[in-house]
Design a protein around this motif. Structure first.
Motif, PDB file in Angstrom:
ATOM      1  N   ALA A 248       0.854  -1.189   0.000  1.00 41.09           N
ATOM      2  CA  ALA A 248       0.000   0.000   0.000  1.00 41.09           C
ATOM      3  C   ALA A 248       0.885   1.231   0.000  1.00 41.09           C
ATOM      4  O   ALA A 248       2.032   1.212   0.474  1.00 41.09           O
ATOM      5  CB  ALA A 248      -0.920  -0.003   1.218  1.00 41.09           C
ATOM      6  N   LEU A 249       0.330   2.314  -0.532  1.00 45.61           N
ATOM      7  CA  LEU A 249       1.070   3.571  -0.664  1.00 45.61           C
ATOM      8  C   LEU A 249       0.193   4.715  -0.184  1.00 45.61           C
ATOM      9  O   LEU A 249      -0.973   4.824  -0.574  1.00 45.61           O
ATOM     10  CB  LEU A 249       1.474   3.804  -2.122  1.00 45.61           C
ATOM     11  N   PHE A 250       0.739   5.533   0.678  1.00 47.81           N
ATOM     12  CA  PHE A 250       0.076   6.780   1.054  1.00 47.81           C
ATOM     13  C   PHE A 250       0.632   7.874   0.156  1.00 47.81           C
ATOM     14  O   PHE A 250       1.835   8.127   0.130  1.00 47.81           O
ATOM     15  CB  PHE A 250       0.334   7.122   2.516  1.00 47.81           C
ATOM     16  N   LEU A 251      -0.254   8.514  -0.590  1.00 52.83           N
ATOM     17  CA  LEU A 251       0.139   9.536  -1.563  1.00 52.83           C
ATOM     18  C   LEU A 251      -0.487  10.866  -1.179  1.00 52.83           C
ATOM     19  O   LEU A 251      -1.681  10.941  -0.898  1.00 52.83           O
ATOM     20  CB  LEU A 251      -0.309   9.132  -2.965  1.00 52.83           C
ATOM     21  N   SER A 252       0.315  11.902  -1.155  1.00 48.73           N
ATOM     22  CA  SER A 252      -0.170  13.250  -0.857  1.00 48.73           C
ATOM     23  C   SER A 252       0.236  14.181  -1.992  1.00 48.73           C
ATOM     24  O   SER A 252       1.423  14.305  -2.310  1.00 48.73           O
ATOM     25  CB  SER A 252       0.412  13.751   0.475  1.00 48.73           C
ATOM     26  N   LEU A 253      -0.761  14.825  -2.628  1.00 49.62           N
ATOM     27  CA  LEU A 253      -0.523  15.720  -3.756  1.00 49.62           C
ATOM     28  C   LEU A 253      -0.788  17.163  -3.354  1.00 49.62           C
ATOM     29  O   LEU A 253      -1.640  17.447  -2.499  1.00 49.62           O
ATOM     30  CB  LEU A 253      -1.428  15.350  -4.933  1.00 49.62           C
ATOM     31  N   SER A 254      -0.081  18.067  -3.990  1.00 56.34           N
ATOM     32  CA  SER A 254      -0.230  19.480  -3.658  1.00 56.34           C
ATOM     33  C   SER A 254      -1.502  20.057  -4.277  1.00 56.34           C
ATOM     34  O   SER A 254      -2.110  19.486  -5.179  1.00 56.34           O
ATOM     35  CB  SER A 254       0.986  20.271  -4.142  1.00 56.34           C
ATOM     36  N   GLU A 255      -1.900  21.226  -3.801  1.00 54.07           N
ATOM     37  CA  GLU A 255      -3.171  21.832  -4.200  1.00 54.07           C
ATOM     38  C   GLU A 255      -3.241  22.104  -5.697  1.00 54.07           C
ATOM     39  O   GLU A 255      -4.290  21.953  -6.315  1.00 54.07           O
ATOM     40  CB  GLU A 255      -3.376  23.144  -3.421  1.00 54.07           C
TER      41      GLU A 255
END
Length: 794
Positions: A581-588
């Motif tokens: 599993a991967l936690f992905l955080s993208l910018s606004e």
């Protein structure tokens, strides 16, 4: 690791690779201002538009909330001056609106709202956010807002997205419902034998020509006719009904459930209504005799007094400037020609910014002569001067450039107005344009701006000969036809009487050349000059001042904008035989992102880390994995840009480096240079393409061309590498069958089949390769087409 190895859902990939650098360039200095429901992100010099929007945005938000019975939460609105065209877009799953600030010209068929364009286009894009946020019980349980709003696209056909936005813009402003040019497109479509073709506007764009997009046209038709016949309440109920059922529900299903009437009867009602209007218009001509086999977006008729010049955009022909029936400048649409045969033309280069550049064609060895950048409209003034409209910060100014001295003079200051077209005659520069949200004819005389006409109509496509001004106007029955205006006495004569519309008049050899429109596009025609009706109008002839727009920031407060991480996802991830599993955080603004995760082969855990960054158009994607005391690094980058040197050139650079600790496991770089891509019969061609690459101490080069021969797309190529492989080959492709069968009202569908053959022969190994495949093309979502390849011979 290649991108295709990442088992991430389609919506994540689209977010990263489609929207990055589209919303805004992270290298641009930006500021933010917050209201009750919105965060405005903008360039400092564009605060004027934030100031305009903050007075209406929150009120529109509350009105739309009542219309859709939904509250989407906070919405981020980006406002930047980085393109020279007219448009904007919204991304409903992200609650993001991107506003382009350049107002339209009347001949674009959008609006004459120039003074308050930012409010007009905002009202349209805001509707996309609200419609995209109308969730139902089938997706509302999903914890991630972005995922469930993306899935709702299965309920939202494109023609309703655009149709409802046109309905809203027309409700609050003078929108496309009230635009005679746009309504001409609708009328011709409805009265054609092809009606109804709304399924072509239900999903992603199809390779079928339309003047304004099937989604915009049929969306406008349906929302307008439903609201007028049944009322706004019924329109809202149909939308709610579609969203409340499974995505198999269509507009026809919901229409019949809400109105208790047959959908086919409603479609026939629209046809009969427009047919009756057509029959009520007495004395109109249905067609003229076409010349040069012209269709689609053929436009921009010009003459040097000897020859006819125009932009030809017709099936079976390469688009560009034609001189009579000969292609002389491929790929160019906007241009002018002087009486001594010089040509100026406009080119747009889309890099970090999309900028228009005006060139003078010359015999120079490398590039034609650059006149100026950020140009929208232009014309020769005699043979040695050029007048042009230049934009900056959403404002327009008019300049005059002397080609001999290279001196430039500002004729009109920057302000909120737009220019349709210029024409020079009688020592005056005439133009058709929109000032104070009204389109009229003006002229510049001794640096004075003089308004010639003053009425509620649109006059455009001006041409002057012998003190008579020829133009297209919607004076009668909301139909554009050709008129002549005697500048001395105000006598107006109607010269054409077409049922749909005629445009772009010029006089050559005492004949009137013009374009007439029907459902297959604009057609070039000619006729002898004869009047149909006459009337005299009073010429206004009044001096006008351009309102100076001043930006006063002294009493405003705003903060510097640092783009934050905002969109978070927990997604499955797989690589080779490992899963995790991967936690992905993208910018606004989707300009960067980070990811952390764990992989396992069920024997041990393997931590992974990655980041994505799009800076100045350079995309970087890197992934790191730690396994058995080895750090595996996978570094990818790419960059695309385009430039013009007598021809349009596209360059892309891609690279990949793989490391095991600090040791190189793979090194790749590829440079691709394509010259003059173009389209004929919906097939993509190019004049030549050069690929130069390097893979692990081996260099290679490939050269190819693309052209049409016996209705087939042919791409011969030659490949060579430093291992001694010399491989000539050819790829042949053909669109075999494209019926565009629709499913669920066009939300899904089978588009067609194309075939591909590739044959090559290695002169070093004396071996040949032959492959044959068939691709099945499908409409999968309202924003995406999918192609399924099937290898027959490999």
């Amino acid at each position: 690791m290649q991108i295709k190895q990442l088992l991430i859902t389609v919506f994540i990939l689209i977010s990263i690779f489609s929207f990055s650098n589209m919303i805004y360039n992270i290298s641009t200095e930006a500021y933010e201002k917050n209201t009750k429901y919105f965060k405005f992100v903008f360039e400092k010099d564009l605060y004027i538009y934030v100031d305009e929007l903050k007075n209406t945005a929150d009120k529109l938000y509350e009105d739309y909330s009542k219309f859709y019975d939904t509250n989407p939460g906070s919405i981020t609105v980006y406002i930047f001056d980085d393109v020279d065209f007219v448009n904007s877009f919204a991304i409903p799953p992200l609650n993001v609106i991107r506003l382009y600030i350049n107002p339209p010209y009347a001949k674009q068929g959008l609006s004459i709202h120039v003074d308050d364009w930012i409010n007009f286009v905002f009202s349209h894009e805001l509707n996309h956010i609200f419609y995209g946020n109308t969730l139902n019980n089938y997706v509302s349980w999903i914890p991630n807002d972005y995922i469930k709003k993306t899935l709702m696209m299965n309920w939202n056909p494109s023609y309703l997205h655009e149709g409802l936005s046109i309905y809203i813009e027309s409700k609050y402003y003078t929108g496309r419902f009230q635009n005679d040019l746009f309504n001409m497109y609708l009328k011709a479509e409805i009265l054609s034998d092809e009606y109804p073709r709304y399924s072509l506007g239900g999903g992603a764009e199809k390779d079928v020509w339309s003047p304004a997009g099937f989604n915009y046209m049929y969306g406008a038709i349906f929302t307008k006719e439903i609201s007028e016949k049944y009322g706004e309440y019924t329109l809202r109920e149909i939308i709610k009904d579609m969203n409340s059922h499974l995505f198999f529900s269509t507009i026809s299903n919901s229409f019949e459930r809400i109105t208790n009437e047959k959908w086919e009867d409603f479609l026939l009602y629209i046809k009969i209504k427009y047919k009756n209007q057509y029959l009520d218009f007495k004395g109109y001509q249905e067609s003229y005799q076409p010349i040069y086999n012209t269709y689609h977006f053929t436009r921009n008729l010009k003459t040097d007094g000897k020859y006819l010049y125009y932009y030809n955009n017709s099936p079976g022909k390469r688009s560009g400037i034609y001189k009579n029936d000969e292609l002389i400048l491929p790929g160019i649409s906007k241009f002018d020609v002087s009486t001594d045969g010089k040509i100026i033309y406009l080119v747009s280069n889309n890099n970090e910014k999309s900028i228009n550049s005006l060139y003078l064609k010359c015999n120079c060895p490398i590039s034609d002569t650059l006149i100026d950048n950020r140009i929208t409209n232009f014309a020769f003034v005699g043979n040695d001067k050029i007048v042009y409209a230049k934009i900056n910060n959403g404002l327009t100014a008019v300049f005059l450039k002397d080609l001999n001295t290279q001196k430039t003079e500002k004729l009109l200051d920057y302000g909120k107005y737009t220019i349709n077209d210029f024409y020079y005659a009688n020592n005056r520069i005439y133009f058709s344009g929109i000032i104070n949200n009204q389109n009229d004819i003006y002229y510049i005389d001794n640096n004075d701006l003089v308004q010639l006409t003053n009425d509620k109509y649109i006059e455009m496509n001006i041409f002057i000969k012998d003190n008579t001004l020829y133009y297209s106007a919607n004076y009668e029955d909301n139909i554009f036809n050709i008129y002549s205006l005697n500048i001395d006495n105000g006598l107006v004569e109607k010269l054409t009487n077409h049922i749909f519309g005629t445009f772009n008049p010029i006089i050559l050899n005492n004949e009137l050349y013009f374009l007439y429109y029907d459902s297959t596009g604009y057609h070039l025609s000619k006729t002898y000059i004869q009047n149909i009706t006459k009337k005299t109008i009073k010429l206004y002839n009044t001096k006008k001042q351009i309102k100076n727009i001043k930006l006063d920031l002294s009493n405003n407060t705003y903060n510097y904008y640092n783009e934050p991480l905002k969109y978070n996802f927990l997604i499955p991830y797989a690589e080779n035989n490992d899963i995790g599993a991967l936690f992905l955080s993208l910018s606004e603004g989707i300009n960067y992102g980070i990811g952390l995760g764990i992989l396992t082969d069920f024997n041990q855990l393997k931590p992974i880390f990655g980041y994505y960054l799009d800076y100045n158009g350079i995309q970087n994607l890197s992934i790191f994995k730690y396994d058995k005391n080895i750090l595996y690094s996978n570094l990818n980058f790419s960059k695309n840009f385009e430039f013009y040197l007598k021809n349009k050139n596209y360059i892309s650079i891609e690279g990949n480096i793989k490391l095991e600790n600090l040791n190189f496991a793979n090194k790749e770089i590829k440079l691709n240079i394509m010259k003059n891509p173009y389209i004929i019969n919906n097939e993509n061609y190019y004049e030549n393409n050069l690929i130069i690459g390097y893979v692990n101490d081996n260099y290679y080069i490939q050269y190819s061309k693309a052209f049409e021969f016996i209705s087939l797309k042919n791409e011969p190529y030659l490949f060579y590498d430093t291992n001694g492989n010399l491989i000539p080959g050819i790829t042949i492709s053909k669109k075999i069958w494209y019926p565009y069968y629709s499913i669920l009202g066009g939300k899904y569908g089978f588009d067609g089949i194309n075939g591909n053959i590739d044959y090559n022969y290695n002169l070093k190994t004396k071996k040949s390769n032959f492959s044959f495949s068939i691709n099945f093309d499908f409409t999968a979502f309202y924003w995406a087409n999918l192609s399924l390849p099937v290898n027959i011979i490999k």
